[in-house]
Write a protein that holds these residues in place. Structure first.
Motif, PDB file in Angstrom:
ATOM      1  N   LEU A  59       0.845  -1.303   0.501  1.00 38.85           N
ATOM      2  CA  LEU A  59      -0.314  -0.234  -0.103  1.00 38.85           C
ATOM      3  C   LEU A  59       0.702   1.599   0.006  1.00 38.85           C
ATOM      4  CD1 LEU A  59      -3.020   1.274   0.194  1.00 38.85           C
ATOM      5  CD2 LEU A  59      -2.494   0.699   2.911  1.00 38.85           C
ATOM      6  N   ARG A  60       0.425   1.812  -1.042  1.00 36.05           N
ATOM      7  CA  ARG A  60       1.649   3.422  -0.965  1.00 36.05           C
ATOM      8  C   ARG A  60       0.299   4.613  -0.614  1.00 36.05           C
ATOM      9  NH1 ARG A  60       2.907   7.452  -4.622  1.00 36.05           N
ATOM     10  NH2 ARG A  60       4.751   8.484  -4.490  1.00 36.05           N
ATOM     11  N   VAL A  61       1.130   5.005   0.701  1.00 36.07           N
ATOM     12  CA  VAL A  61       0.605   5.598   1.286  1.00 36.07           C
ATOM     13  C   VAL A  61       1.087   7.607   0.951  1.00 36.07           C
ATOM     14  CG1 VAL A  61      -0.866   7.404   3.005  1.00 36.07           C
ATOM     15  CG2 VAL A  61      -0.397   4.663   2.920  1.00 36.07           C
ATOM     16  N   GLY A  62       0.695   8.811  -0.486  1.00 36.62           N
ATOM     17  CA  GLY A  62       1.716  10.285  -0.144  1.00 36.62           C
ATOM     18  C   GLY A  62       1.784  10.138   1.078  1.00 36.62           C
ATOM     19  N   ALA A  63       2.819  11.111   0.941  1.00 40.08           N
ATOM     20  CA  ALA A  63       3.307  12.299   2.282  1.00 40.08           C
ATOM     21  C   ALA A  63       2.556  12.860   2.776  1.00 40.08           C
ATOM     22  CB  ALA A  63       4.800  12.370   2.201  1.00 40.08           C
ATOM     23  N   GLY A  64       1.405  13.579   1.417  1.00 45.27           N
ATOM     24  CA  GLY A  64       0.459  14.391   2.569  1.00 45.27           C
ATOM     25  C   GLY A  64      -0.687  13.906   3.043  1.00 45.27           C
ATOM     26  N   VAL A  65      -0.525  12.890   3.184  1.00 46.97           N
ATOM     27  CA  VAL A  65      -1.429  12.042   4.149  1.00 46.97           C
ATOM     28  C   VAL A  65      -1.943  12.537   5.660  1.00 46.97           C
ATOM     29  CG1 VAL A  65      -3.331  10.289   4.217  1.00 46.97           C
ATOM     30  CG2 VAL A  65      -2.549  10.103   2.051  1.00 46.97           C
ATOM     31  N   THR A  66      -2.941  13.161   5.754  1.00 51.93           N
ATOM     32  CA  THR A  66      -3.297  13.993   6.857  1.00 51.93           C
ATOM     33  C   THR A  66      -3.900  12.753   8.344  1.00 51.93           C
ATOM     34  OG1 THR A  66      -5.434  14.137   7.304  1.00 51.93           O
ATOM     35  CG2 THR A  66      -3.873  15.629   6.591  1.00 51.93           C
ATOM     36  N   TYR A  67      -3.383  12.906   9.351  1.00 49.10           N
ATOM     37  CA  TYR A  67      -3.516  11.947  10.072  1.00 49.10           C
ATOM     38  C   TYR A  67      -5.274  11.261  10.588  1.00 49.10           C
ATOM     39  CZ  TYR A  67       0.850  12.423  12.675  1.00 49.10           C
ATOM     40  OH  TYR A  67       2.150  12.125  12.436  1.00 49.10           O
ATOM     41  N   ARG A  68      -5.654  12.613  10.330  1.00 47.25           N
ATOM     42  CA  ARG A  68      -7.422  12.231   9.964  1.00 47.25           C
ATOM     43  C   ARG A  68      -8.040  11.524   8.933  1.00 47.25           C
ATOM     44  NH1 ARG A  68     -12.176  15.577   9.929  1.00 47.25           N
ATOM     45  NH2 ARG A  68     -13.497  14.133   9.192  1.00 47.25           N
ATOM     46  N   ARG A  69      -7.209  10.778   7.683  1.00 45.10           N
ATOM     47  CA  ARG A  69      -7.409  10.891   7.175  1.00 45.10           C
ATOM     48  C   ARG A  69      -7.265   9.062   7.210  1.00 45.10           C
ATOM     49  NH1 ARG A  69      -6.161  12.748   2.088  1.00 45.10           N
ATOM     50  NH2 ARG A  69      -6.832  10.343   0.702  1.00 45.10           N
ATOM     51  N   ILE A  70      -5.773   9.039   7.923  1.00 44.24           N
ATOM     52  CA  ILE A  70      -5.390   7.823   7.778  1.00 44.24           C
ATOM     53  C   ILE A  70      -5.797   7.116   9.145  1.00 44.24           C
ATOM     54  CG2 ILE A  70      -3.721   6.332   9.761  1.00 44.24           C
ATOM     55  CD1 ILE A  70      -1.683   7.679   7.075  1.00 44.24           C
ATOM     56  N   VAL A  71      -7.172   7.692  10.018  1.00 47.51           N
ATOM     57  CA  VAL A  71      -7.874   6.918  11.229  1.00 47.51           C
ATOM     58  C   VAL A  71      -8.681   6.671  10.086  1.00 47.51           C
ATOM     59  CG1 VAL A  71      -9.655   7.774  13.076  1.00 47.51           C
ATOM     60  CG2 VAL A  71      -6.699   8.738  12.977  1.00 47.51           C
ATOM     61  N   ASP A  72      -9.743   7.199   9.312  1.00 43.69           N
ATOM     62  CA  ASP A  72     -11.139   7.354   8.889  1.00 43.69           C
ATOM     63  C   ASP A  72     -10.726   6.629   7.227  1.00 43.69           C
ATOM     64  OD1 ASP A  72     -12.046   9.318  10.376  1.00 43.69           O
ATOM     65  OD2 ASP A  72     -12.418  10.502   8.603  1.00 43.69           O
ATOM     66  N   GLU A  73      -9.672   6.352   6.245  1.00 39.00           N
ATOM     67  CA  GLU A  73     -10.163   5.825   5.319  1.00 39.00           C
ATOM     68  C   GLU A  73      -8.972   4.812   5.512  1.00 39.00           C
ATOM     69  OE1 GLU A  73      -8.360   8.606   1.961  1.00 39.00           O
ATOM     70  OE2 GLU A  73      -9.522  10.041   3.217  1.00 39.00           O
ATOM     71  N   LEU A  74      -7.999   4.820   6.615  1.00 36.27           N
ATOM     72  CA  LEU A  74      -7.109   3.253   6.183  1.00 36.27           C
ATOM     73  C   LEU A  74      -6.441   2.354   7.482  1.00 36.27           C
ATOM     74  CD1 LEU A  74      -4.286   5.191   4.058  1.00 36.27           C
ATOM     75  CD2 LEU A  74      -5.679   3.153   3.215  1.00 36.27           C
ATOM     76  N   GLY A  75      -7.879   2.431   8.629  1.00 35.54           N
ATOM     77  CA  GLY A  75      -7.460   1.858   9.734  1.00 35.54           C
ATOM     78  C   GLY A  75      -7.543   0.483   9.503  1.00 35.54           C
ATOM     79  N   THR A  76      -8.259  -0.394   8.432  1.00 37.51           N
ATOM     80  CA  THR A  76      -8.245  -1.406   8.519  1.00 37.51           C
ATOM     81  C   THR A  76      -7.257  -1.864   7.749  1.00 37.51           C
ATOM     82  OG1 THR A  76     -10.632  -0.814   7.372  1.00 37.51           O
ATOM     83  CG2 THR A  76      -9.510  -3.132   7.003  1.00 37.51           C
ATOM     84  N   PRO A  77      -6.524  -1.711   6.685  1.00 33.82           N
ATOM     85  CA  PRO A  77      -4.837  -2.090   6.135  1.00 33.82           C
ATOM     86  C   PRO A  77      -3.775  -1.798   6.644  1.00 33.82           C
ATOM     87  CG  PRO A  77      -5.851  -0.090   4.548  1.00 33.82           C
ATOM     88  CD  PRO A  77      -7.083  -0.358   5.779  1.00 33.82           C
ATOM     89  N   LEU A  78      -4.045  -0.338   7.936  1.00 32.67           N
ATOM     90  CA  LEU A  78      -3.081  -0.278   8.470  1.00 32.67           C
ATOM     91  C   LEU A  78      -3.806   0.158   9.949  1.00 32.67           C
ATOM     92  CD1 LEU A  78      -1.609   2.282   6.582  1.00 32.67           C
ATOM     93  CD2 LEU A  78      -1.086   0.387   5.963  1.00 32.67           C
ATOM     94  N   PRO A  79      -3.728  -1.065  10.620  1.00 31.39           N
ATOM     95  CA  PRO A  79      -4.767  -0.249  12.037  1.00 31.39           C
ATOM     96  C   PRO A  79      -2.972  -0.082  13.048  1.00 31.39           C
ATOM     97  CG  PRO A  79      -3.996  -3.283  11.837  1.00 31.39           C
ATOM     98  CD  PRO A  79      -3.509  -2.277   9.877  1.00 31.39           C
ATOM     99  N   GLY A  80      -2.406  -0.489  13.075  1.00 32.55           N
ATOM    100  CA  GLY A  80      -1.166  -0.328  13.889  1.00 32.55           C
ATOM    101  C   GLY A  80      -1.067   1.760  13.540  1.00 32.55           C
ATOM    102  N   LEU A  81      -0.952   2.004  12.816  1.00 34.15           N
ATOM    103  CA  LEU A  81      -0.935   3.608  12.516  1.00 34.15           C
ATOM    104  C   LEU A  81      -1.785   4.409  12.434  1.00 34.15           C
ATOM    105  CD1 LEU A  81       1.610   5.581  11.412  1.00 34.15           C
ATOM    106  CD2 LEU A  81       0.390   5.401   9.260  1.00 34.15           C
ATOM    107  N   ALA A  82      -2.997   3.595  12.058  1.00 32.02           N
ATOM    108  CA  ALA A  82      -4.529   4.151  12.706  1.00 32.02           C
ATOM    109  C   ALA A  82      -4.552   4.396  13.932  1.00 32.02           C
ATOM    110  CB  ALA A  82      -5.495   3.152  11.793  1.00 32.02           C
ATOM    111  N   ALA A  83      -4.231   3.439  14.886  1.00 33.53           N
ATOM    112  CA  ALA A  83      -3.856   3.342  16.093  1.00 33.53           C
ATOM    113  C   ALA A  83      -3.223   4.448  16.709  1.00 33.53           C
ATOM    114  CB  ALA A  83      -3.862   1.658  17.178  1.00 33.53           C
ATOM    115  N   ALA A  84      -2.031   4.638  16.277  1.00 31.34           N
ATOM    116  CA  ALA A  84      -1.132   5.933  16.612  1.00 31.34           C
ATOM    117  C   ALA A  84      -1.748   7.305  15.894  1.00 31.34           C
ATOM    118  CB  ALA A  84       0.373   5.483  16.241  1.00 31.34           C
ATOM    119  N   SER A  85      -2.035   7.191  15.529  1.00 29.66           N
ATOM    120  CA  SER A  85      -2.480   8.444  14.547  1.00 29.66           C
ATOM    121  C   SER A  85      -3.530   8.750  15.194  1.00 29.66           C
ATOM    122  CB  SER A  85      -3.143   8.935  12.969  1.00 29.66           C
ATOM    123  OG  SER A  85      -2.890   7.682  12.634  1.00 29.66           O
TER     124      SER A  85
END
Ligand SMILES: Cc1cc2nc3c(=O)[nH]c(=O)nc-3n(C[C@H](O)[C@H](O)[C@H](O)COP(=O)(O)OP(=O)(O)OC[C@H]3O[C@@H](n4cnc5c(N)ncnc54)[C@H](O)[C@@H]3O)c2cc1C
Length: 285
Positions: free
Chosen positions: A64-90
């Protein structure tokens, strides 16, 4: 102060090549604090907020390639399933305002040992994509940090994205100690990733060393000690040893936020706790 405002990625790379001293600005939640406190007065700012290439995410082969400008809010809202650890940290970063503006690329750019994205990226085995007019290179996040607030990023390079294998069966957890629940720099933080398919363990330690760190001995020990097949309970001795090895991998200092001894102790507790949650996510007892 010059203000450079590219609207394409090529323009941004050309501007960074022409003005290597220009400070990139994404969400500005670190850059503006430095400017406001007059800690740093760069000759130029390079505003990246108009560069659409930085704000997308999608598949790149198996990653999964995530652009450097993706915000924490979007990590939580859009990427919680593929990136659960990063979403939890975010979810633990700053406040809603900071999560709306702050980006993972900015966290990597600051390269603070206390950056909350870093332990999760380390545990998941992420790779950082750096680009310049000279070309693009990918650096494992474990090799990205070279010291407090320092990284392998060259003066003419920008962070384009980070790449991670999507969780897909992997369990990831993140835990952090702070003096309160929000708006706080971590006293220490820990992330774990358990991959039953590969029977492997990933770890990441934050705020307890000159750079974010992995705990390779703890990873190896736990990978060999878990009942991957039967998902039987994690024996308390195994959890305790895992915690001890995580604490031993840290290289903390005494500072205003906590003592080195406290950080090692707290990391051992966080590691046991995060392991329990992650094992539970996998259906383990
Ligand atoms: C009130 C408050 C609370 C906070 N709480 C937390 C917290 O809980 N956890 C945490 O980890 N952080 C926290 N922070 C710090 C900050 O929000 C994060 O580090 C955030 O990830 C920075 O992202 P940004 O997009 O705002 O970066 P910016 O401030 O725009 O940039 C940060 C650094 O990265 C560089 N940079 C940005 N984008 C790129 C790029 N594409 N290529 C190369 N370099 C780049 C900049 O030049 C700069 O050096 C907090 C900050 C504030 C003000």
């Amino acid at each position: 102060m010059e203000f450079l405002q590219p609207s394409t990625w090529d323009e941004a790379l050309a501007a960074k090549a022409a003005f290597p001293d220009a400070v990139p600005i994404a969400g500005g939640t670190d850059v503006m604090v430095d400017l406001n406190f007059d800690r740093h007065r760069p000759p130029a700012l390079l505003d990246l907020t108009r560069v659409d290439d930085l704000t997308g995410w999608g598949s790149d082969g198996d990653l999964l390639r995530v652009g450097a400008g993706v915000t924490y809010r979007r990590i939580v809202d859009e990427l919680g399933t593929p990136l659960p650890g990063l979403a939890a940290a975010s979810r633990t970063v700053g406040s809603p305002q900071i999560r709306n503006r702050g980006t993972v690329g900015g966290n990597l750019g600051s390269a603070s040992p206390a950056g909350d994205a870093h332990p999760a990226l380390l545990a998941a085995g992420a790779v950082v994509e750096l680009a310049s007019v000279r070309g693009t290179r990918r650096v494992p996040v474990a090799e990205f940090f070279t010291g407090p607030k320092r990284s392998v990023k060259a003066p003419d390079e920008l962070i384009a994205a980070f790449l991670v294998p999507p969780a897909d069966g992997r369990a990831e957890q993140f835990a952090k100690v702070g003096t309160r629940n929000a708006m706080v720099i971590a006293v220490c933080a820990f992330a774990v990733a358990l991959d039953p398919a590969a029977r492997s363990v990933g770890t990441g330690i934050g705020s307890a060393g000159p750079t974010p760190l992995r705990a390779p001995d703890a990873e190896e020990f736990l990978a060999g000690a878990l009942d991957w097949e039967g998902r039987g309970p994690v024996p308390p001795t195994v959890a305790a040893r895992f915690g001890e090895l995580v604490g031993a991998a840290a290289r903390p200092i005494d500072d205003v936020r906590g003592s080195a001894a406290y950080r090692r102790h707290a990391l051992a507790v966080l590691a046991r706790r995060a392991l329990g949650w992650a094992w539970n996510d996998l259906g383990g007892a």
